[in-house]
Design a protein around this motif. Structure first.
Motif, short mmCIF file in Angstrom:
data_model
loop_
_atom_site.label_atom_id
_atom_site.label_comp_id
_atom_site.label_asym_id
_atom_site.label_seq_id
_atom_site.Cartn_x
_atom_site.Cartn_y
_atom_site.Cartn_z
N TYR A 240 58.87 99.96 -0.58
CA TYR A 240 60.01 99.05 -0.53
C TYR A 240 60.44 98.73 -1.96
CZ TYR A 240 55.95 95.98 -1.03
OH TYR A 240 54.76 95.42 -1.44
N GLU A 241 61.56 98.07 -2.09
CA GLU A 241 62.13 97.76 -3.41
C GLU A 241 61.45 96.53 -4.02
OE1 GLU A 241 66.48 96.63 -5.35
OE2 GLU A 241 66.37 97.35 -3.29
N THR A 242 61.32 96.54 -5.33
CA THR A 242 60.83 95.35 -6.04
C THR A 242 61.85 94.95 -7.09
OG1 THR A 242 59.61 96.69 -7.65
CG2 THR A 242 58.38 95.91 -5.72
N ALA A 243 61.87 93.65 -7.41
CA ALA A 243 62.70 93.12 -8.49
C ALA A 243 61.82 92.18 -9.31
CB ALA A 243 63.91 92.38 -7.94
N ARG A 244 61.81 92.38 -10.61
CA ARG A 244 60.93 91.61 -11.48
C ARG A 244 61.74 90.70 -12.40
NH1 ARG A 244 55.79 93.92 -11.39
NH2 ARG A 244 55.74 95.89 -10.25
N ILE A 245 61.15 89.53 -12.66
CA ILE A 245 61.77 88.58 -13.60
C ILE A 245 60.77 88.25 -14.70
CG2 ILE A 245 63.25 87.65 -11.79
CD1 ILE A 245 60.45 85.47 -13.13
N GLY A 246 61.28 87.79 -15.84
CA GLY A 246 60.36 87.40 -16.90
C GLY A 246 61.08 87.13 -18.21
N PHE A 247 60.28 86.96 -19.25
CA PHE A 247 60.81 86.69 -20.58
C PHE A 247 60.90 87.96 -21.43
CE2 PHE A 247 58.65 82.46 -19.78
CZ PHE A 247 59.82 81.81 -19.43
N GLU A 248 60.13 88.98 -21.04
CA GLU A 248 60.11 90.21 -21.83
C GLU A 248 59.62 91.36 -20.96
OE1 GLU A 248 55.71 89.39 -23.80
OE2 GLU A 248 57.50 88.94 -24.96
N GLY A 249 59.63 92.57 -21.52
CA GLY A 249 59.13 93.73 -20.79
C GLY A 249 60.18 94.33 -19.86
N LYS A 250 59.73 95.25 -19.02
CA LYS A 250 60.62 95.96 -18.10
C LYS A 250 60.85 95.11 -16.85
CE LYS A 250 59.45 100.63 -19.62
NZ LYS A 250 58.95 101.98 -19.20
N VAL A 251 61.87 94.28 -16.92
CA VAL A 251 62.22 93.40 -15.79
C VAL A 251 63.71 93.55 -15.49
CG1 VAL A 251 60.38 91.74 -16.30
CG2 VAL A 251 62.64 91.40 -17.31
N GLU A 252 64.06 93.28 -14.25
CA GLU A 252 65.47 93.36 -13.85
C GLU A 252 66.26 92.13 -14.27
OE1 GLU A 252 63.55 96.55 -12.05
OE2 GLU A 252 62.96 94.46 -11.79
N TYR A 253 65.57 90.98 -14.37
CA TYR A 253 66.23 89.73 -14.74
C TYR A 253 65.39 89.05 -15.81
CZ TYR A 253 68.81 90.71 -10.51
OH TYR A 253 69.59 91.33 -9.55
N LYS A 254 65.98 88.97 -17.03
CA LYS A 254 65.26 88.46 -18.20
C LYS A 254 65.92 87.19 -18.71
CE LYS A 254 63.92 91.49 -21.21
NZ LYS A 254 63.88 92.47 -22.32
N ALA A 255 65.09 86.22 -19.12
CA ALA A 255 65.61 84.98 -19.71
C ALA A 255 65.49 85.04 -21.23
CB ALA A 255 64.85 83.78 -19.17
N GLU A 256 66.60 84.73 -21.91
CA GLU A 256 66.62 84.63 -23.37
C GLU A 256 67.37 83.36 -23.77
OE1 GLU A 256 68.25 88.15 -25.12
OE2 GLU A 256 66.47 89.37 -24.71
N ASP A 257 67.40 83.08 -25.08
CA ASP A 257 68.12 81.91 -25.62
C ASP A 257 67.67 80.63 -24.91
OD1 ASP A 257 69.58 83.80 -27.08
OD2 ASP A 257 71.08 83.95 -25.49
N ILE A 258 66.36 80.42 -24.85
CA ILE A 258 65.79 79.35 -24.02
C ILE A 258 65.81 78.01 -24.74
CG2 ILE A 258 63.60 78.55 -23.03
CD1 ILE A 258 63.01 81.58 -22.50
N GLU A 259 66.25 76.98 -24.04
CA GLU A 259 66.17 75.59 -24.50
C GLU A 259 65.49 74.77 -23.41
OE1 GLU A 259 69.78 73.72 -25.76
OE2 GLU A 259 70.52 75.54 -26.75
N VAL A 260 64.44 74.05 -23.79
CA VAL A 260 63.75 73.17 -22.84
C VAL A 260 63.93 71.74 -23.33
CG1 VAL A 260 61.56 72.58 -21.75
CG2 VAL A 260 62.07 74.97 -22.30
N ASN A 261 64.64 70.95 -22.54
CA ASN A 261 64.91 69.56 -22.89
C ASN A 261 64.15 68.60 -21.97
OD1 ASN A 261 66.91 70.30 -24.93
ND2 ASN A 261 68.15 70.96 -23.17
N GLU A 262 64.31 67.33 -22.21
CA GLU A 262 63.56 66.32 -21.48
C GLU A 262 63.80 66.41 -19.97
OE1 GLU A 262 63.64 61.48 -21.28
OE2 GLU A 262 63.55 62.40 -23.26
N ASN A 263 65.02 66.61 -19.56
CA ASN A 263 65.35 66.62 -18.14
C ASN A 263 66.06 67.89 -17.69
OD1 ASN A 263 64.61 63.89 -17.05
ND2 ASN A 263 65.88 63.28 -18.79
N SER A 264 66.08 68.91 -18.53
CA SER A 264 66.86 70.10 -18.18
C SER A 264 66.36 71.34 -18.91
CB SER A 264 68.34 69.87 -18.53
OG SER A 264 68.48 69.72 -19.94
N ILE A 265 66.83 72.48 -18.41
CA ILE A 265 66.55 73.75 -19.07
C ILE A 265 67.87 74.50 -19.23
CG2 ILE A 265 64.16 74.07 -18.34
CD1 ILE A 265 65.13 75.62 -15.92
#
Length: 457
Positions: A240-265
């Protein structure tokens, strides 16, 4: 609840008709006589301290048109004239079997979510993300086990487009049985930690248990994985199909330009074709991964990014999970619902982003860690020191482990119960203190939160 006939129910649960009355109208199913209403099905479950078979007369009197039992402990003459009874070998199995049959009648896409931590947050985020395009049902509270999940399935009908169902477990085979009922079209695994390692002995066995969510997959189904987790990163499937997420590596959905605040991301999602910026009002870096899981699921279901963003604005979160409460001059982080090493670190990370004078962590026991228990509590004490906790207050059997890890005798205190800890806090909190309250649900740390909220100066 969609219509089920008496004959369908008998066949689905392999039951024996004990009483067959003429009224076979069912609008609701319950395992709790306190929630019985007119035209209900009552399933008489047994527990350590109760036996539902003792309450057939009460269920009938409250409007149950059908009772499913595995013991006859009633006088037929005492039942309402509309009440039919089906006898089965095991009512818990009957509940699962009937839910499985009922699910087969529904034209609803199911998103199943499991993982050592983050299930509920990911459920809330996923349901919100999908809500801009679909009518979405999501698991209420913690109805995620072999009793709770079937009850959630019976709350579905064909007016819903998607159901987001949480699946919990403590041993091998449980997710398999839940997946047999829910038949997820998309499955999400948030992570594999050491929760329940007392039963399963190794993290590899925990991974095996979580992967049971795919046991009834067809080639059209999709598994969404958090690739930041070391064990999930090793999963390789061709059926079956897989979809990967993460901060780095071979993923289909990657997060960059990250800001973590007191009540939000705030972060950007890269999918190989586009870059989209998301702002979400939840705290913690861990929630970036949970959000990516939700976003990936939305994209798999064909939702455009703009709609995902508008859907997430409707986020409704489950209570007592990283709930940041301003009480006058001090701040409470209420995270009393559960506790595992991963969720403890996530909560401490959130506390580190909040500006204040003193940071006080009130931590309880993390359950079901077996031989890993002492070291796990010690590691959390060490992590608390690393992220700048000024005072660590402990309640429970692993005080010495927390103390050893925290390595700050002046800043460490232990208490016998929540009442003592609450009294200490109420007497000692000062302006601009940040107080994290976190433990397994059974320790009832919400009592401490209530005392602090009552002071509120």
């Amino acid at each position: 609840m969609e219509r089920l006939s008496f004959e369908e129910i008998v066949n689905a649960i392999d039951g024996k008709i004990y009483i067959n009355k003429e009224i076979h109208k069912y609008n609701y199913l319950s395992t709790d006589t306190r929630k019985i209403c007119k035209d209900s099905i009552f399933v008489a479950l047994k527990g350590e301290n109760f036996n539902g078979n003792d309450f057939i007369k009460e269920a009938s009197g409250k409007g149950a048109n059908l009772c499913i039992v595995d013991e006859i402990k009633f006088d037929t003459k005492e039942l309402n004239s509309n009440t039919s009874v089906i006898l089965v070998k095991d009512t818990k199995k009957a509940l699962l079997d009937l839910a499985q049959y009922y699910r087969s009648k529904l034209d609803v896409k199911v998103v199943g979510i499991t993982g050592s931590t983050g299930k509920t947050s990911t459920k809330d985020l996923t349901a919100a993300a999908l809500s801009s395009q679909f009518k979405v049902f999501k698991t209420k509270g913690n109805f995620n086990n072999e009793i709770g999940l079937p009850l959630m399935v019976f709350e579905l009908d064909n007016s819903y487009d998607v159901a987001v169902l949480e699946m919990g477990m403590s041993d091998l085979g449980e997710i398999h049985r839940l997946a047999k009922v829910a038949r997820p079209d998309i499955a999400i695994i948030t992570n594999v930690g050491i929760s329940h390692i007392e039963n399963l002995k190794t993290r590899e066995n925990i991974l095996k248990a979580k992967m049971e969510i795919t046991d009834f997959f067809t080639k059209e189904c999709v598994l969404v994985l958090n690739n930041e987790n070391d064990l999930l990163a090793t999963v390789c499937e061709e059926k079956y199909e897989t979809a990967r997420i993460g901060f780095e590596g071979k993923v289909e959905y990657k997060a960059e330009d990250i800001e973590v605040n007191e009540n939000s991301i705030k972060f950007s999602v890269l999918d190989g074709k586009s870059r989209e910026e998301f702002y979400i009002e939840v705290p913690g870096r861990h929630n970036i991964l949970n959000s990516l899981l939700a976003i990936a699921t939305g994209r798999i279901l064909g939702i455009e990014y703009d709609k995902l963003k508008s859907g997430i604005k409707n986020l409704s979160v489950t209570s007592m999970r990283l709930d940041i409460v301003k009480c006058g001059s001090y701040t409470i982080i209420d995270d009393c619902y559960n506790a595992s090493p991963d969720s403890m670190e996530a909560a401490l990370d959130v506390m580190s982003t909040i500006k204040g004078k003193r940071k006080i962590a009130v931590l309880g026991t993390m359950k079901e860690l077996g031989e890993e228990s002492y070291n796990a509590h010690k590691d959390i004490g060490k992590y608390a020191a690393e992220v700048g906790v000024d005072e660590l207050l402990s309640i429970g059997e692993y005080d010495s482990a927390y103390k050893e890890g925290f390595n700050n005798n002046k800043g460490f205190k232990s208490f016998d119960n929540t009442k003592e800890a609450g009294e200490y806090l109420v007497s000692n909190i000062t302006h601009e203190d940040i107080i994290l309250i976190k433990a397994s649900r059974s320790m009832k740390f919400e009592d401490i939160v209530k005392e602090l909220k009552a002071k509120n100066y």
